[in-house]
Design an enzyme around this catalytic site. Structure first.
Site, short mmCIF file in Angstrom:
data_model
loop_
_atom_site.label_atom_id
_atom_site.label_comp_id
_atom_site.label_asym_id
_atom_site.label_seq_id
_atom_site.Cartn_x
_atom_site.Cartn_y
_atom_site.Cartn_z
N ASP A 1 14.46 -9.27 -2.27
CA ASP A 1 14.14 -9.70 -0.91
C ASP A 1 15.07 -8.92 0.00
OD1 ASP A 1 14.10 -10.87 1.59
OD2 ASP A 1 14.03 -12.93 0.84
N GLY B 1 0.80 -1.23 0.00
CA GLY B 1 0.00 0.00 0.00
C GLY B 1 0.83 1.27 0.00
N ILE B 2 1.71 1.43 1.00
CA ILE B 2 2.49 2.67 1.10
C ILE B 2 3.55 2.70 0.00
CG2 ILE B 2 4.14 3.93 2.57
CD1 ILE B 2 2.47 2.98 5.01
N TYR C 1 6.84 -6.30 16.73
CA TYR C 1 6.79 -5.22 15.73
C TYR C 1 7.35 -3.92 16.31
CZ TYR C 1 4.77 -2.02 12.25
OH TYR C 1 4.58 -1.06 11.29
N ILE D 1 -2.66 3.06 8.76
CA ILE D 1 -2.86 3.44 7.35
C ILE D 1 -3.62 2.31 6.66
CG2 ILE D 1 -1.70 4.16 5.22
CD1 ILE D 1 -1.24 6.03 7.68
P1 NAP Z 1 1.97 -3.79 2.93
O1 NAP Z 1 0.85 -3.23 2.14
O2 NAP Z 1 1.84 -5.12 3.56
O3 NAP Z 1 3.29 -3.76 2.02
C1 NAP Z 1 4.52 -4.28 2.43
C2 NAP Z 1 5.22 -4.85 1.20
O4 NAP Z 1 6.50 -5.38 1.61
C3 NAP Z 1 4.44 -6.01 0.57
O5 NAP Z 1 4.39 -5.88 -0.82
C4 NAP Z 1 5.25 -7.21 1.01
O6 NAP Z 1 5.14 -8.32 0.14
C5 NAP Z 1 6.66 -6.64 0.98
N1 NAP Z 1 7.61 -7.50 1.65
C6 NAP Z 1 7.43 -8.34 2.69
N2 NAP Z 1 8.56 -9.02 2.97
C7 NAP Z 1 9.49 -8.57 2.09
C8 NAP Z 1 10.85 -8.88 1.85
N3 NAP Z 1 11.50 -9.79 2.59
N4 NAP Z 1 11.50 -8.26 0.85
C9 NAP Z 1 10.86 -7.33 0.08
N5 NAP Z 1 9.57 -7.00 0.24
C10 NAP Z 1 8.89 -7.61 1.24
O7 NAP Z 1 2.36 -2.79 4.11
P2 NAP Z 1 2.30 -1.21 4.21
O8 NAP Z 1 1.21 -0.87 5.14
O9 NAP Z 1 2.34 -0.59 2.87
O10 NAP Z 1 3.65 -0.93 5.02
C11 NAP Z 1 4.82 -0.37 4.44
C12 NAP Z 1 5.75 0.05 5.57
O11 NAP Z 1 5.10 1.01 6.40
C13 NAP Z 1 6.15 -1.11 6.50
O12 NAP Z 1 7.49 -0.98 6.88
C14 NAP Z 1 5.23 -0.91 7.69
O13 NAP Z 1 5.75 -1.49 8.86
C15 NAP Z 1 5.14 0.59 7.75
N6 NAP Z 1 3.96 1.07 8.47
C16 NAP Z 1 2.71 0.75 8.04
C17 NAP Z 1 1.61 1.19 8.78
C18 NAP Z 1 0.19 0.88 8.41
O14 NAP Z 1 -0.72 1.20 9.19
N7 NAP Z 1 -0.09 0.28 7.23
C19 NAP Z 1 1.81 1.94 9.94
C20 NAP Z 1 3.10 2.24 10.34
C21 NAP Z 1 4.18 1.81 9.59
P3 NAP Z 1 4.06 -9.49 0.52
O15 NAP Z 1 2.72 -8.83 0.53
O16 NAP Z 1 4.25 -10.47 -0.59
O17 NAP Z 1 4.48 -9.98 1.87
#
Ligand code: NAP
Length: 261
Positions: free
Chosen positions: A57, A20-21, A154, A189
Site C-alpha cells: 500500500d 493497466g499501465i 486529481y 489511456i
Molecule cells: P489502474 O488501472 O486503475 O491501476 C492503478 C493500480 O493502482 C490499481 O491496481 C490499483 O488497485 C492500485 N492502487 C490503488 N491504490 C493503491 C495503493 N494505496 N497502494 C498500491 N496500489 C494502489 O490505473 P492506470 O490507468 O493503470 O494508472 C496508472 C497510473 O497512471 C496512475 O498514477 C494514473 O494516475 C496514471 N495515469 C493514467 C492515465 C489513464 O488514462 N489511464 C492517464 C494519465 C495518468 P485497485 O484497482 O485495487 O484500486
C-alpha cells in the site's frame, strides 16, 4: 535490443502493478531484461512477468521500508523505481469531501515522497555501478500539465508529482547521487481508470452515455484515439535505460498530441 536499451542485470520495483499501465510496465521491463518486483495493494496478484510479487500500500510508510529491505535482501540492488500506483477523482469542487481530497493526495503524492525516500539509498548504491545510473519514474498525467473541470483534486495531485520529480532530480544531481528522476504524462489511456472516469462523467450529467464520453475524450487527442498501456510502458522503459542517461527532471509527455493544441 542494443546495449543502451537493455535493462539486463537491473532490478525494478513497480507500484500499482495490477492495473493497466502497471501490468504493461512489468511486462515491458521484463522483456528488456530487468528482474521485476511487482507490487500492488492486493495481497495476491497473478503477474507472470514478475520475478516477485509483494503487497505494498503506497501510503504505508512502514510497508515501504519493509519492501525495500526485502528487495535488498533478495536481490542486493534496486535500479529502477516506477511510482505508478494512483487513483482518479472525478467530482465537482462543491461535492468533493476533504476525506476524498486527502485520500487522493495520499495515494498519488505521499506515495512519491515515501517511495523516493525509502529507496534513495539502495538506488544510489546500485546506480554507482551502472551506466546511466538508477532511475525513478513517476506517473503524472496530462492533468499535471493543465487543468480539467471536475478533475481539480486529481490535477492538483499530478501537478505535485511533476514538481516533486523535478526537485528530486535537482537535489540528487547536486548531491552527485547517480539517480535520475523524471515524470511521465500520459493522455487518456485504455485502463480501468478511464472507465471509472467515463462512468463518473455520465453520473454527473456531463455526457448522455459512456459512448459519448469516450468519443469526446478520444477526439481530444490530436491522433483521435486514446492510448494503450503498452505505449506508456515503452516510454517508461526508455527512461529506465542508459539511453536516457542525460535525462533528469524531464516531463515525458505521451498523449497522442493532446497537449500540443
Ligand atoms: P489502474 O488501472 O486503475 O491501476 C492503478 C493500480 O493502482 C490499481 O491496481 C490499483 O488497485 C492500485 N492502487 C490503488 N491504490 C493503491 C495503493 N494505496 N497502494 C498500491 N496500489 C494502489 O490505473 P492506470 O490507468 O493503470 O494508472 C496508472 C497510473 O497512471 C496512475 O498514477 C494514473 O494516475 C496514471 N495515469 C493514467 C492515465 C489513464 O488514462 N489511464 C492517464 C494519465 C495518468 P485497485 O484497482 O485495487 O484500486
Amino acid at each position: 535490443m542494443n546495449d543502451k536499451t537493455s535493462l539486463s542485470g537491473t532490478v525494478a520495483l513497480v507500484t500499482g502493478a495490477a492495473g493497466g499501465i502497471g501490468r504493461a510496465t512489468v511486462a515491458a521491463l521484463a522483456r528488456s531484461g530487468a528482474t521485476v518486483v511487482a507490487s500492488d495493494i492486493a495481497a495476491n496478484t497473478e503477474l507472470a512477468d514478475a520475478a516477485l510479487y509483494v503487497q505494498l500500500d503506497v501510503t504505508d510508510e512502514a510497508a515501504w521500508q519493509d519492501v525495500i529491505a526485502q528487495i535488498d535482501r533478495e536481490f542486493g540492488r534496486l535500479d529502477i523505481l516506477v511510482n505508478n500506483a494512483g487513483i482518479s477523482v472525478t467530482n465537482s469542487i462543491a461535492s468533493t469531501s476533504l476525506a476524498e481530497f486527502r485520500r487522493c493526495m495520499a495515494i498519488n503524492v505521499d506515495s512519491i515522497f515515501l517511495g523516493t525516500r525509502s529507496a534513495q539509498s539502495l538506488l544510489a548504491k546500485s546506480g554507482a555501478d551502472r551506466q546511466g545510473g538508477s532511475s525513478i519514474i513517476n506517473l503524472s498525467s496530462v492533468g499535471g500539465l493543465r487543468g480539467a473541470p471536475f478533475m481539480s483534486t486529481y490535477c492538483a495531485s499530478k501537478g505535485a508529482v511533476k514538481l516533486y520529480s523535478k526537485s528530486a532530480a535537482l537535489e540528487f544531481a547536486l548531491l552527485k547521487l547517480p539517480i535520475r528522476v523524471n515524470s511521465v504524462h500520459p493522455g487518456g489511456i485504455e485502463t480501468n481508470m478511464m472507465d471509472t472516469i467515463f462512468a463518473r462523467y455520465v453520473e454527473e450529467g456531463l455526457f448522455p452515455d459512456l459512448d459519448a464520453a469516450r468519443a469526446t475524450v478520444s477526439a481530444g487527442h490530436a491522433m483521435s484515439r486514446m492510448g494503450k498501456p503498452e505505449e506508456i510502458a515503452e516510454g517508461i522503459v526508455y527512461l529506465a535505460s542508459p539511453a536516457a542517461s542525460f535525462m533528469t527532471g524531464s516531463e515525458l509527455v505521451i498523449d497522442g498530441g493532446m497537449t500540443s493544441r
